[in-house]
Design an enzyme around this catalytic site. Structure first.
Site, PDB file in Angstrom:
ATOM      1  N   CYS A  94       0.717  -1.141   0.084  1.00  0.00           N
ATOM      2  CA  CYS A  94       0.077  -0.038  -0.003  1.00  0.00           C
ATOM      3  C   CYS A  94       0.934   1.315   0.088  1.00  0.00           C
ATOM      4  O   CYS A  94       1.614   1.564  -1.048  1.00  0.00           O
ATOM      5  CB  CYS A  94      -1.131  -0.021   1.078  1.00  0.00           C
ATOM      6  SG  CYS A  94      -2.369   1.035   0.961  1.00  0.00           S
ATOM      7  N   HIS A 203      -3.863  -4.623  -0.658  1.00  0.00           N
ATOM      8  CA  HIS A 203      -3.490  -5.088   0.523  1.00  0.00           C
ATOM      9  C   HIS A 203      -3.428  -6.586   0.448  1.00  0.00           C
ATOM     10  O   HIS A 203      -4.535  -7.075   0.465  1.00  0.00           O
ATOM     11  CB  HIS A 203      -4.368  -4.845   1.821  1.00  0.00           C
ATOM     12  CG  HIS A 203      -4.112  -3.356   2.208  1.00  0.00           C
ATOM     13  ND1 HIS A 203      -3.173  -2.927   3.062  1.00  0.00           N
ATOM     14  CD2 HIS A 203      -4.751  -2.413   1.644  1.00  0.00           C
ATOM     15  CE1 HIS A 203      -3.446  -1.580   3.292  1.00  0.00           C
ATOM     16  NE2 HIS A 203      -4.310  -1.197   2.473  1.00  0.00           N
ATOM     17  N   GLU A 205      -2.690  -8.736   2.592  1.00  0.00           N
ATOM     18  CA  GLU A 205      -3.194  -9.227   3.781  1.00  0.00           C
ATOM     19  C   GLU A 205      -4.949  -9.150   4.188  1.00  0.00           C
ATOM     20  O   GLU A 205      -5.373  -9.898   5.205  1.00  0.00           O
ATOM     21  CB  GLU A 205      -2.525  -8.641   5.251  1.00  0.00           C
ATOM     22  CG  GLU A 205      -3.103  -7.078   5.477  1.00  0.00           C
ATOM     23  CD  GLU A 205      -2.422  -6.160   4.635  1.00  0.00           C
ATOM     24  OE1 GLU A 205      -2.713  -4.874   4.878  1.00  0.00           O
ATOM     25  OE2 GLU A 205      -1.803  -6.540   3.381  1.00  0.00           O
TER      26      GLU A 205
END
Length: 231
Positions: A94, A203, A205
């Site tokens: 990011c 992202h 994650e």
């Protein structure tokens, strides 16, 4: 072999990854995602530990200027520079991608980035900003990062992006592989694979199974280094 001995042997085979602890709000989720992808992860800003790791992850959320200042405050800029000079892998996430560019302009304020790539991060030109949610990406041929997940969607949350790619070819080095995405009609850099430096605007994650697969793909590219080695 006892369960404990088996666990010890397994842990030795895992890629050792440091998540740079510079105060970013998403560091814990990055740690958990990397562990789920199969890495042995440490959250730290310790220079020697970061230099000795197989891979370094640089997360970032929020403002370009704040993230750049946080990274510099813990000496992260020098750690990143040293690792890349030695060909040791770094992954930005990011704003961790954005700060790799030469500069970023937010709210009329221009901030110097880490200058690993030329170009500037600017506000998305769209009716709806931030760009928030799932989006597909345009993956270049030969990508190792997106192997097996070329058609998947990934989770984005951002108002700014690198909207051009300015790094010129530098033979005999291979050309960087740039992945793009589009929000409304604005096309921007979604990921870069540039030698030891890899980064994603989205992202991983927060991107479910596709994000886990992407992190596993990155982990597979890491050279295994003996404990205590530095760049």
């Amino acid at each position: 072999m006892t369960p404990t001995e088996h666990e010890d042997m397994t842990s030795k085979d895992l890629a050792r990854v440091v998540v740079l602890d510079h105060g970013s709000g998403n560091v814990r989720s990055a740690v958990r995602a990397l562990e789920a992808a199969g890495a042995a992860v440490e959250l730290t800003a310790d220079r020697e530990t970061a230099l000795a790791a197989d891979g370094l992850v640089v997360p970032g959320v929020g403002a370009f200027a704040t993230t750049a200042a946080q990274i510099r405050a813990v000496g992260g800029d020098r750690i990143i520079e040293r690792r890349l000079a030695g060909g040791l892998p770094v992954l930005g996430i990011c704003v961790g991608l954005q700060v790799m560019f030469a500069a970023g302009t937010e709210h009329g304020e221009r901030t110097i980035g880490l200058d690993q790539w030329p170009g500037e991060v600017t506000r998305l030109q769209a009716r709806v900003v931030p760009h928030m949610g799932w989006n597909t990406v345009e993956v270049p041929q030969g990508s190792r990062l997106f192997e097996g997940i070329e058609g998947e969607r990934f989770y984005f949350v951002h108002s700014y992006a690198a909207r051009s790619w300015e790094l010129e070819s530098q033979p005999p080095l291979p050309d960087p592989l740039v992945t793009w995405a589009t929000h409304e009609s604005d096309r921007f850099v979604a990921a870069v694979e540039n030698g030891a430096l890899t980064a994603t605007q989205f992202h991983p994650e927060k991107s479910g199974a596709a994000g886990t697969r992407l992190l596993r793909n990155w982990l597979r590219t890491l050279p295994r280094r003996r404990a205590g080695a530095t760049a």
